[in-house]
Design a protein around this motif. Sequence first.
Motif, PDB file in Angstrom:
ATOM      1  N   TYR A  99      -2.140   2.198  -3.640  1.00  0.00           N
ATOM      2  CA  TYR A  99      -2.070   0.776  -3.997  1.00  0.00           C
ATOM      3  C   TYR A  99      -1.917   0.605  -5.507  1.00  0.00           C
ATOM      4  O   TYR A  99      -1.150  -0.232  -5.982  1.00  0.00           O
ATOM      5  CB  TYR A  99      -3.342   0.089  -3.497  1.00  0.00           C
ATOM      6  N   GLY A 122       0.857   4.430  -6.602  1.00  0.00           N
ATOM      7  CA  GLY A 122       2.080   4.613  -5.848  1.00  0.00           C
ATOM      8  C   GLY A 122       2.242   6.039  -5.345  1.00  0.00           C
ATOM      9  O   GLY A 122       1.271   6.793  -5.227  1.00  0.00           O
ATOM     10  N   ALA A 160       8.963  -2.673  -5.055  1.00  0.00           N
ATOM     11  CA  ALA A 160       8.021  -2.005  -5.969  1.00  0.00           C
ATOM     12  C   ALA A 160       8.574  -0.643  -6.365  1.00  0.00           C
ATOM     13  O   ALA A 160       8.007   0.398  -6.033  1.00  0.00           O
ATOM     14  CB  ALA A 160       6.652  -1.852  -5.300  1.00  0.00           C
ATOM     15  N   ASP A 191       8.628   0.998  -9.103  1.00  0.00           N
ATOM     16  CA  ASP A 191       7.769   1.834  -9.942  1.00  0.00           C
ATOM     17  C   ASP A 191       6.722   2.584  -9.124  1.00  0.00           C
ATOM     18  O   ASP A 191       6.170   3.590  -9.579  1.00  0.00           O
ATOM     19  CB  ASP A 191       7.078   0.993 -11.010  1.00  0.00           C
ATOM     20  N   LYS A 192       6.443   2.102  -7.901  1.00  0.00           N
ATOM     21  CA  LYS A 192       5.468   2.779  -7.042  1.00  0.00           C
ATOM     22  C   LYS A 192       6.070   4.028  -6.380  1.00  0.00           C
ATOM     23  O   LYS A 192       5.353   4.768  -5.699  1.00  0.00           O
ATOM     24  CB  LYS A 192       4.972   1.840  -5.937  1.00  0.00           C
ATOM     25  N   ASN A 198       3.430   3.986 -18.155  1.00  0.00           N
ATOM     26  CA  ASN A 198       2.705   3.645 -16.931  1.00  0.00           C
ATOM     27  C   ASN A 198       1.200   3.685 -17.198  1.00  0.00           C
ATOM     28  O   ASN A 198       0.686   4.672 -17.726  1.00  0.00           O
ATOM     29  CB  ASN A 198       3.075   4.623 -15.815  1.00  0.00           C
ATOM     30  N   ILE A 226       0.843   1.461  -0.696  1.00  0.00           N
ATOM     31  CA  ILE A 226       1.986   0.816  -1.362  1.00  0.00           C
ATOM     32  C   ILE A 226       2.358  -0.468  -0.620  1.00  0.00           C
ATOM     33  O   ILE A 226       2.640  -1.504  -1.241  1.00  0.00           O
ATOM     34  CB  ILE A 226       3.187   1.780  -1.424  1.00  0.00           C
ATOM     35  N   PHE A 257       0.102  -3.264  -1.461  1.00  0.00           N
ATOM     36  CA  PHE A 257       0.443  -3.820  -2.775  1.00  0.00           C
ATOM     37  C   PHE A 257       1.612  -4.794  -2.653  1.00  0.00           C
ATOM     38  O   PHE A 257       1.570  -5.902  -3.204  1.00  0.00           O
ATOM     39  CB  PHE A 257       0.792  -2.691  -3.743  1.00  0.00           C
TER      40      PHE A 257
END
Length: 517
Positions: free
Chosen positions: A68, A71, A216, A218-219, A228, A294, A297
Motif C-alpha cells: 500500500y 508498491g 499508480a 510509481d507503485k 521516492n 496496491i 491504494f
Amino acid sequence: MEQLDIIILVAYLLVIVGIGIYLSRKESTNAKDYFFASNILPWWAIGGSLIASNISAEQFIGMSGSGYVVGLAIASYEWLAALALLLVAKFFLPVFIKNEIYTMPQFLEKRFDNRVKTGMAIFWLFLFVFVNITSILYLGSLALKTLLGIPLWLGIIGLVLYSATFSIFGGLKTVVWTDVVQVVVLIIGGIIATIMILNAIDSNIIEALNQLYHKAPDKFDLILDKSNPEYKNLPGLSVLIGGIWVANLYYWGTNQYIIQRSLAAKSLKEAQLGTAFAALMKLLLPFIVVLPGIAAFVLDAPISKPDEAYPWIINNYVIIGFKGLAIAALIAAIGSSLSSMVNSTSTIFTLDIYEPFLTKAKENVSQKRLVKVGKMSSAVALIIGAIVAPLLGNIDQAFQFIQEYTGFISPGVVTIFVLGLFWKKMSSNAALWSVILSFPFSIFLKFLFPELPFMNRIEIVFALCMVASIGISIIESKYEKANYFYNPKGLFNTSLKFNALAFTTIGIITVIYSLFY
C-alpha cells in the motif's frame, strides 16, 4: 461474516485441529522423531512446509501494508529470497547434511566452540520468542480484531490454543503435515482475495492490472530512486546487490525455524529439491500479498494505518462464501508460522541448552525426558509471546520494522556461516567477535548516519564483520589451527530436477525485473 462464511471457517479450523490431534495421538518416544520427524520428509512436504512456515500475518498483513505504501518494490524480499533459497540448497545444505547437523547452534559448536554455540543459542531463543512469536501473535490477533471484531487479547489466546494443538504434542512431523494442508488453503484463499479486489477495479483481470499500473505507475517500480520517500527502506540498486542478500541468507540459510525442515529430509537430494520447489512457489507470493495492497491504494482505502489494508479488502471486497475461505487462509498462514517457530524454539532450547547442561552435570538424559522438555518449552514460549504481543501496538509497517531490527545482528551471523562453511582459517574468536561487533556497528551507523537506509547499513556492517573476522583469523592462524569441515569434490553437484527448477526460477525473476525496472 455470513453464516456460510462461519461454517467454512469453523470447518477448516476443525479439520486442521483434527489432523493435528490425529497425528499427535502416538506419542513421540525419542528426540529425533519429535524434533526432526525421523528424517522421513519428502521434497514436496519440505517445499510446502517452507512456504507455509514463511507466510504469516507478517506477509498477509505486513507486506500488504508495505505494498500500500511502497508498491511492488517490497516484492524484492520475496523474489530475491527465491534466489537465496537456491544458494542455500546448493551450497549450505550439502555441508549441513553431510556433517549431520540438526541445529544451527550445533553447527557453530562443531565448527567453532561451545562459547559461540551457547551465545547464539541464547540469542536465537530471545529473538524467536520476543520478536518472531510475539509479532506473529500481535499481527494475527490484530487481523482477527479487524475482520471479526474479536478483542485483541482473545484473538491472541485463540491463536495460542490453535497453534498448541499441533505444535506442542506432535512435534515437527505434525507441524509439517498440517503445513502441507495449510499451504494449499492459504494460496487458494490468497488468490481468491486478490482476484476479487482486482474485480472491483475491472471484471477483466488483465484490464484491472493494466488500470492498476496506469493509475499508480510509481507503485510498480521495482528499483526506487532517491526521490521516492520509501527509498530509505528500499534504496535503489542496493536492493539487488546489497543488504537484502544478507537478510535473505540469514533467514533462509541460518534460521533454525526455516532450515529445520530441510534437515529432516529423507536425503540431500530430497532436501535440495524441496527447497528449489519452495523457491519456485515464492515467485507467486507477491501477487497474493503485495498486489492487494496496491489495489487498496488505488481504491483510496479509508484506513488509518497501512497494515489495515488487507483486512479492509477482505471486509469490503471478498464475497459471501469466499470470505470464510480467505480468513481461513490468513489463519492458516498465522498458525503454520507460529507452530513452526515454537517447534524450532523448543528444539534449540532442548538440544542446545538443556541437554548439554545436564550432560555436563553428569546426568543421564533419557529420550522421553527430552521430548517432555521440548513440549514444556513450547508451551512456555507461547505463553511469553502471548504476554508480550499486545506491547507491539505502536508499530506502523510491521514488516519493515522486523526486517530492520533483525538486521542489527544478521550481518554478524551471516559472516560466521559464510566464512565458517567455506574458509578453513576462520577461527572461533573471530566468530565470537563477529557476533559481538555486529550490534554496536549497527547502532553506531544508525545514530551517526540516521539518513542511511537500513539496507545499506546491513551491507556496511556485513563488510566490517567480514574484515574483522578475516583479520582476527589470519592473526590467530600463526598460533593455532582452526576447526573446519572438509568438503569433498562433487559435494555441491545437484540433480537434473533441481537444476531445471533453479533455471526456471532464475529465468522468471530475470523477466520480472526486466519488465518493471
